[in-house]
Scaffold this motif. Sequence first.
Motif, PDB file in Angstrom:
ATOM      1  N   ARG A  97       5.233   3.210  32.715  1.00  0.00           N
ATOM      2  CA  ARG A  97       5.028   2.762  34.094  1.00  0.00           C
ATOM      3  C   ARG A  97       4.528   3.952  34.902  1.00  0.00           C
ATOM      4  O   ARG A  97       5.179   4.991  34.966  1.00  0.00           O
ATOM      5  CB  ARG A  97       6.313   2.230  34.720  1.00  0.00           C
ATOM      6  N   LEU A  98       3.348   3.793  35.490  1.00  0.00           N
ATOM      7  CA  LEU A  98       2.747   4.836  36.309  1.00  0.00           C
ATOM      8  C   LEU A  98       2.838   4.442  37.772  1.00  0.00           C
ATOM      9  O   LEU A  98       2.594   3.293  38.127  1.00  0.00           O
ATOM     10  CB  LEU A  98       1.278   5.027  35.920  1.00  0.00           C
ATOM     11  N   THR A  99       3.177   5.418  38.605  1.00  0.00           N
ATOM     12  CA  THR A  99       3.237   5.201  40.043  1.00  0.00           C
ATOM     13  C   THR A  99       2.192   6.103  40.685  1.00  0.00           C
ATOM     14  O   THR A  99       2.244   7.325  40.531  1.00  0.00           O
ATOM     15  CB  THR A  99       4.642   5.534  40.585  1.00  0.00           C
ATOM     16  N   PHE A 100       1.246   5.478  41.390  1.00  0.00           N
ATOM     17  CA  PHE A 100       0.137   6.223  41.987  1.00  0.00           C
ATOM     18  C   PHE A 100       0.346   6.517  43.463  1.00  0.00           C
ATOM     19  O   PHE A 100      -0.309   7.352  44.029  1.00  0.00           O
ATOM     20  CB  PHE A 100      -1.174   5.444  41.839  1.00  0.00           C
ATOM     21  N   GLY A 101       1.175   5.793  44.088  1.00  0.00           N
ATOM     22  CA  GLY A 101       1.431   5.976  45.506  1.00  0.00           C
ATOM     23  C   GLY A 101       2.692   5.232  45.866  1.00  0.00           C
ATOM     24  O   GLY A 101       3.417   4.765  44.996  1.00  0.00           O
ATOM     25  N   ALA A 141      -1.502   8.380  21.393  1.00  0.00           N
ATOM     26  CA  ALA A 141      -2.268   7.933  22.563  1.00  0.00           C
ATOM     27  C   ALA A 141      -1.370   7.868  23.792  1.00  0.00           C
ATOM     28  O   ALA A 141      -1.747   8.304  24.885  1.00  0.00           O
ATOM     29  CB  ALA A 141      -2.901   6.571  22.283  1.00  0.00           C
ATOM     30  N   ARG A 142      -0.175   7.317  23.616  1.00  0.00           N
ATOM     31  CA  ARG A 142       0.779   7.221  24.718  1.00  0.00           C
ATOM     32  C   ARG A 142       1.134   8.612  25.246  1.00  0.00           C
ATOM     33  O   ARG A 142       1.179   8.846  26.449  1.00  0.00           O
ATOM     34  CB  ARG A 142       2.042   6.499  24.252  1.00  0.00           C
ATOM     35  N   LYS A 143       1.389   9.524  24.323  1.00  0.00           N
ATOM     36  CA  LYS A 143       1.750  10.895  24.689  1.00  0.00           C
ATOM     37  C   LYS A 143       0.632  11.553  25.509  1.00  0.00           C
ATOM     38  O   LYS A 143       0.888  12.207  26.514  1.00  0.00           O
ATOM     39  CB  LYS A 143       2.026  11.694  23.411  1.00  0.00           C
ATOM     40  N   ALA A 144      -0.607  11.361  25.101  1.00  0.00           N
ATOM     41  CA  ALA A 144      -1.741  11.933  25.832  1.00  0.00           C
ATOM     42  C   ALA A 144      -1.878  11.311  27.223  1.00  0.00           C
ATOM     43  O   ALA A 144      -2.177  12.004  28.193  1.00  0.00           O
ATOM     44  CB  ALA A 144      -3.032  11.733  25.031  1.00  0.00           C
ATOM     45  N   LEU A 145      -1.656   9.996  27.323  1.00  0.00           N
ATOM     46  CA  LEU A 145      -1.720   9.326  28.623  1.00  0.00           C
ATOM     47  C   LEU A 145      -0.639   9.858  29.561  1.00  0.00           C
ATOM     48  O   LEU A 145      -0.907  10.142  30.731  1.00  0.00           O
ATOM     49  CB  LEU A 145      -1.569   7.810  28.457  1.00  0.00           C
ATOM     50  N   VAL A 146       0.573  10.014  29.055  1.00  0.00           N
ATOM     51  CA  VAL A 146       1.680  10.527  29.872  1.00  0.00           C
ATOM     52  C   VAL A 146       1.365  11.944  30.372  1.00  0.00           C
ATOM     53  O   VAL A 146       1.568  12.256  31.540  1.00  0.00           O
ATOM     54  CB  VAL A 146       3.007  10.486  29.077  1.00  0.00           C
ATOM     55  N   ARG A 147       0.846  12.779  29.505  1.00  0.00           N
ATOM     56  CA  ARG A 147       0.489  14.151  29.913  1.00  0.00           C
ATOM     57  C   ARG A 147      -0.578  14.146  31.007  1.00  0.00           C
ATOM     58  O   ARG A 147      -0.486  14.890  31.982  1.00  0.00           O
ATOM     59  CB  ARG A 147      -0.005  14.950  28.722  1.00  0.00           C
ATOM     60  N   ALA A 148      -1.595  13.322  30.838  1.00  0.00           N
ATOM     61  CA  ALA A 148      -2.667  13.252  31.838  1.00  0.00           C
ATOM     62  C   ALA A 148      -2.120  12.769  33.178  1.00  0.00           C
ATOM     63  O   ALA A 148      -2.477  13.293  34.242  1.00  0.00           O
ATOM     64  CB  ALA A 148      -3.784  12.336  31.356  1.00  0.00           C
ATOM     65  N   ALA A 149      -1.262  11.760  33.132  1.00  0.00           N
ATOM     66  CA  ALA A 149      -0.687  11.215  34.368  1.00  0.00           C
ATOM     67  C   ALA A 149       0.186  12.252  35.071  1.00  0.00           C
ATOM     68  O   ALA A 149       0.127  12.398  36.301  1.00  0.00           O
ATOM     69  CB  ALA A 149       0.104   9.955  34.067  1.00  0.00           C
ATOM     70  N   LYS A 150       0.989  12.982  34.320  1.00  0.00           N
ATOM     71  CA  LYS A 150       1.841  14.007  34.914  1.00  0.00           C
ATOM     72  C   LYS A 150       1.008  15.124  35.531  1.00  0.00           C
ATOM     73  O   LYS A 150       1.306  15.599  36.623  1.00  0.00           O
ATOM     74  CB  LYS A 150       2.806  14.573  33.872  1.00  0.00           C
ATOM     75  N   MET A 151      -0.058  15.529  34.831  1.00  0.00           N
ATOM     76  CA  MET A 151      -0.933  16.573  35.366  1.00  0.00           C
ATOM     77  C   MET A 151      -1.650  16.111  36.630  1.00  0.00           C
ATOM     78  O   MET A 151      -1.952  16.924  37.498  1.00  0.00           O
ATOM     79  CB  MET A 151      -1.949  17.012  34.312  1.00  0.00           C
ATOM     80  N   ALA A 152      -1.889  14.817  36.730  1.00  0.00           N
ATOM     81  CA  ALA A 152      -2.536  14.267  37.927  1.00  0.00           C
ATOM     82  C   ALA A 152      -1.543  14.067  39.067  1.00  0.00           C
ATOM     83  O   ALA A 152      -1.947  13.705  40.171  1.00  0.00           O
ATOM     84  CB  ALA A 152      -3.222  12.941  37.592  1.00  0.00           C
ATOM     85  N   GLY A 153      -0.261  14.283  38.788  1.00  0.00           N
ATOM     86  CA  GLY A 153       0.745  14.156  39.828  1.00  0.00           C
ATOM     87  C   GLY A 153       1.292  12.756  40.027  1.00  0.00           C
ATOM     88  O   GLY A 153       1.909  12.468  41.044  1.00  0.00           O
ATOM     89  N   PHE A 154       1.080  11.876  39.052  1.00  0.00           N
ATOM     90  CA  PHE A 154       1.581  10.515  39.149  1.00  0.00           C
ATOM     91  C   PHE A 154       3.033  10.460  38.689  1.00  0.00           C
ATOM     92  O   PHE A 154       3.449  11.255  37.841  1.00  0.00           O
ATOM     93  CB  PHE A 154       0.766   9.554  38.296  1.00  0.00           C
TER      94      PHE A 154
END
Length: 82
Positions: free
Chosen positions: A11-15, A64-77
């Motif tokens: 679950r990603l939270t963008f705002g 794939a999931r691990k890479a997505l989580v890393r990208a999201a965390k680096m983006a500040g989500f």
Amino acid sequence: MSDWRFATPVRLTFGPSQQRTITNAWEAVELLLRDWPGRRDHRYKVALLACQDALEGFRSGRLARKALVRAAKMAGFGVSST
């Protein structure tokens, strides 16, 4: 058959009111290509490639999931497992 499903959804939270739950590499690719609200930096590109590779059977859904989580965390989500 390729292993592109995520064992645990992300679950990603963008705002304050934007959330999205990603359950597989296909949904992740759609998010990354069409709806990614962050910068398309190195981690973004790694996540996109990992998810595309999972769809083709070259990588596991876990990676794939691990890479997505890393990208999201680096983006500040906000990132959580459901």
